[in-house]
Design a protein around this motif. Structure first.
Motif, mmCIF file in Angstrom:
data_model
loop_
_atom_site.group_PDB
_atom_site.id
_atom_site.type_symbol
_atom_site.label_atom_id
_atom_site.label_comp_id
_atom_site.label_asym_id
_atom_site.label_seq_id
_atom_site.Cartn_x
_atom_site.Cartn_y
_atom_site.Cartn_z
ATOM 1 N N GLU A 45 0.847 -1.187 0.000
ATOM 2 C CA GLU A 45 0.000 0.000 0.000
ATOM 3 C C GLU A 45 0.886 1.242 0.000
ATOM 4 N N LEU A 46 0.663 2.114 -0.969
ATOM 5 C CA LEU A 46 1.423 3.351 -1.072
ATOM 6 C C LEU A 46 0.521 4.546 -0.791
ATOM 7 N N ARG A 47 1.004 5.464 0.004
ATOM 8 C CA ARG A 47 0.302 6.735 0.145
ATOM 9 C C ARG A 47 0.289 7.429 -1.221
ATOM 10 N N GLU A 95 3.557 8.985 -2.149
ATOM 11 C CA GLU A 95 4.588 8.041 -2.606
ATOM 12 C C GLU A 95 4.293 7.547 -4.008
ATOM 13 N N ALA A 144 -6.598 2.977 -6.496
ATOM 14 C CA ALA A 144 -6.541 3.240 -5.053
ATOM 15 C C ALA A 144 -7.774 2.680 -4.358
ATOM 16 N N GLU A 166 -9.990 3.037 -0.483
ATOM 17 C CA GLU A 166 -10.156 3.866 0.703
ATOM 18 C C GLU A 166 -9.855 3.029 1.942
ATOM 19 N N THR A 167 -9.041 3.565 2.853
ATOM 20 C CA THR A 167 -8.693 2.893 4.098
ATOM 21 C C THR A 167 -8.957 3.845 5.262
ATOM 22 N N ASP A 205 -6.896 5.140 7.061
ATOM 23 C CA ASP A 205 -5.841 6.154 7.047
ATOM 24 C C ASP A 205 -5.892 7.029 5.805
ATOM 25 N N ARG A 224 -5.176 4.707 -0.404
ATOM 26 C CA ARG A 224 -3.921 3.989 -0.569
ATOM 27 C C ARG A 224 -3.919 3.337 -1.963
ATOM 28 N N THR A 261 -2.862 0.521 -4.316
ATOM 29 C CA THR A 261 -2.455 -0.872 -4.137
ATOM 30 C C THR A 261 -2.215 -1.599 -5.453
#
Length: 562
Positions: A150-152, A155, A262, A264-265, A267, A270, A272
């Motif tokens: 998982e990348l922000r 990133e 992407a 939704e998480t 945080d 993300r 993926t």
């Protein structure tokens, strides 16, 4: 989901004071004079971010300097002027929709709705060369392809730009709408446009100065007429082979068709999964490419270009390639090299008084060595050295010659040590090491000399016009090379077997002399070579030897009188 690169933090700046922090694109540009540089996950991201985002935004919003005098005015501002800052803010606001990384309609540097014929996606690790993905299996990786990465969005944006510039070649997944796709795949993909270069990039004291040093002066207005890819309309899945139209087209070249996926998480969003397919192919590196040195061939073979980008060699420091960085003249009737457009421009800026005499110019070099049909990354090369701007000016060729002399001395001393090792192996009854096997004392010497060479370059940058200081620096440099070469030679002699002392005589063949190999002969040959390579150090050593002889003679006389 949305991630607005204009206002969301994603570029980590290194401020002159305080802690590093992620900033938005707008804040990074407006505060460029307060930032020393960018802190990025991979050094090869620096040219990707500059070429794909920062430089095109500045040129498209403000235009490029139209003369050396205008460039000087920008430089003396020590930051974008209030009028320029206002234009940048207005430009980014007008194009905000083009800079949404996760947009459904116009995702930044991507293709909206891109999909494969079977609707397949891959792990976002595909964008990161150091992580296991498909056939790319690094020796050390923090996760396997079966695990979820998982990348922000911050990133993911950086690795997206990196892939557009440095992605590997070979087969790519086919995409719906790609009329050149066969059996769900697209073959013949070249490596990314920066992977085809030995990237050479001048760096300043701040990010603002780095941006200026990487802006070619737009004498004919070509850059002002160009359009970056995000302002040319949405990118389709279909791709084409063509030359670059202009500088902004080259900088924002879309060598791959990509879609970030992407989820939704708790945080936040993300990234993926990813779809990565074939993109536009450059038919040739254009002559206005500003970030590479060039190799010239006087008599090219049929179909070969007489001028092509010069690639970096892995295992070599940037200062070992100074002969190309300082090559101002363009060969016309013989083979040779020439420096990059931007370094030649830096020399002109220095000659016209646009850069201070003691300006601490630095040159960064970036490159990637690919392996196995260019489908994997073998080595990543990144280095940075101080370089006197005066050495790039035609009026300071004496300084240029001194720098080239220092590099040549290091290379020749390293070669002499390697030859000594070969002679010692022969003296012991063996054979020299094959060219591609075993450790080399010459490599040890070059590694040892690396910080000393950087110190020499930095010292010459501070006082490029004082010939006495330059000569003193060269004398000190030669003393270091002499001392370190003799130290390594002593270690080689100490490690040689006793049979090397007695030596070996190679049988003479018809018309040849006998060759005698002994440790003493090898040591004497090295000393003779160093005397020729390092004349200043040899003279100093001779004077010291004369003093030692005089002291010894005086001591003997005193003992005799007693």
């Amino acid at each position: 989901m949305s991630f607005d690169l204009v206002s969301a933090p994603w570029l980590r700046g290194l401020p002159r004071s305080g802690e590093p922090a992620e900033q938005s694109l707008q804040d990074t540009l407006l505060n460029a004079h307060l930032i020393e540089g960018l802190s990025l996950p991979s050094p090869t991201m620096m040219p990707a971010v500059l070429r794909q985002v920062l430089l095109p935004v500045v040129v498209h919003a403000l235009g490029a300097p139209r003369s050396l005098g205008e460039w000087k005015n920008w430089f003396e501002q020590d930051g974008f002027s209030s009028q320029q800052r206002e234009k940048l803010v207005v430009y980014l606001d007008e194009h905000r929709g083009c800079f949404d990384l996760l947009s459904d309609r116009t995702p930044f540097a991507q293709v909206a709705g891109l999909e494969t014929p079977k609707g397949e996606t891959k792990s976002v690790a595909l964008l990161i060369p150091s992580m296991a993905s498909g056939n790319n299996v690094p020796v050390f990786s923090c996760l396997t392809e079966g695990e979820t990465l998982e990348l922000r969005p911050a990133e993911a944006a950086l690795w997206l730009l990196h892939a557009q510039c440095w992605d590997t070649a070979a087969i790519k997944t086919g995409a719906v709408g790609d009329d050149k796709m066969k059996s769900g795949k697209t073959t013949g993909n070249p490596i990314g446009p920066l992977g085809q270069l030995g990237v050479v990039m001048p760096l300043g004291r701040t990010l603002y100065e780095t941006i200026l040093l990487n802006l070619p002066v737009d004498y004919d207005g070509q850059a002002a007429r160009g359009v970056p890819r995000w302002a040319a309309g949405p990118v389709a899945a279909a791709w084409e082979s063509r030359p670059a139209r202009d500088l902004l087209d080259l900088w924002t070249w879309q060598s791959r068709r990509i879609r970030l996926i992407a989820v939704e998480t708790p945080d936040g969003p993300r990234v993926t999964r990813v779809v990565l397919a074939a993109g536009d192919r450059l038919t040739a590196t254009p002559p206005f490419e500003p970030h590479t040195a060039w190799t010239h061939v006087a008599k090219p073979r049929a179909g070969q270009s007489p001028r092509y980008p010069r690639r970096h060699r892995s295992g070599r420091s940037a200062w070992q390639g100074l002969n190309a960085l300082l090559a101002l003249a363009v060969p016309e009737e013989s083979d040779g090299v020439s420096t990059s457009l931007l370094l030649r421009q830096a020399g002109e800026l220095y000659a016209q008084g646009c850069l201070p005499a003691d300006y601490p110019l630095r040159v960064a070099t970036y490159g990637v060595e690919y392996g196995n049909q260019s489908a994997v990354v073998e080595h990543v090369m990144a280095d940075e050295v101080p370089l006197p701007a005066a050495a790039l000016a035609a009026s300071h060729q004496d300084l240029c010659q001194l720098l080239l002399e220092a590099v040549m001395q290091a290379d020749r001393a390293a070669f002499s040590l390697d030859r000594m090792l070969a002679d010692l192996r022969r003296a012991a009854g063996g054979d020299p090491l094959p060219r591609d096997k075993g450790g080399r004392p010459g490599e040890v010497l070059l590694h040892t000399l690396d910080p000393w060479m950087r110190r020499l370059l930095a010292g010459m940058s501070r006082q490029p016009d004082d010939i006495d200081v330059l000569e003193a620096g060269m004398s000190a440099w030669e003393e270091v090379v002499w001392r370190e070469a003799r130290r390594i030679a002593a270690e080689l002699l100490a490690a040689a077997p006793l049979t090397a002392f007695a030596g070996r005589v190679k049988k003479a063949e018809k018309g040849e002399k006998k060759d005698v190999y002994r440790s003493a002969t090898a040591d004497r040959a090295l000393t003779g070579a160093l005397r020729k390579i390092l004349p200043r150090a040899a003279e100093a050593e001779q004077e010291r030897q004369a003093e030692r002889n005089q002291t010894s003679s005086t001591s003997l006389k005193e003992e005799a009188s007693v």
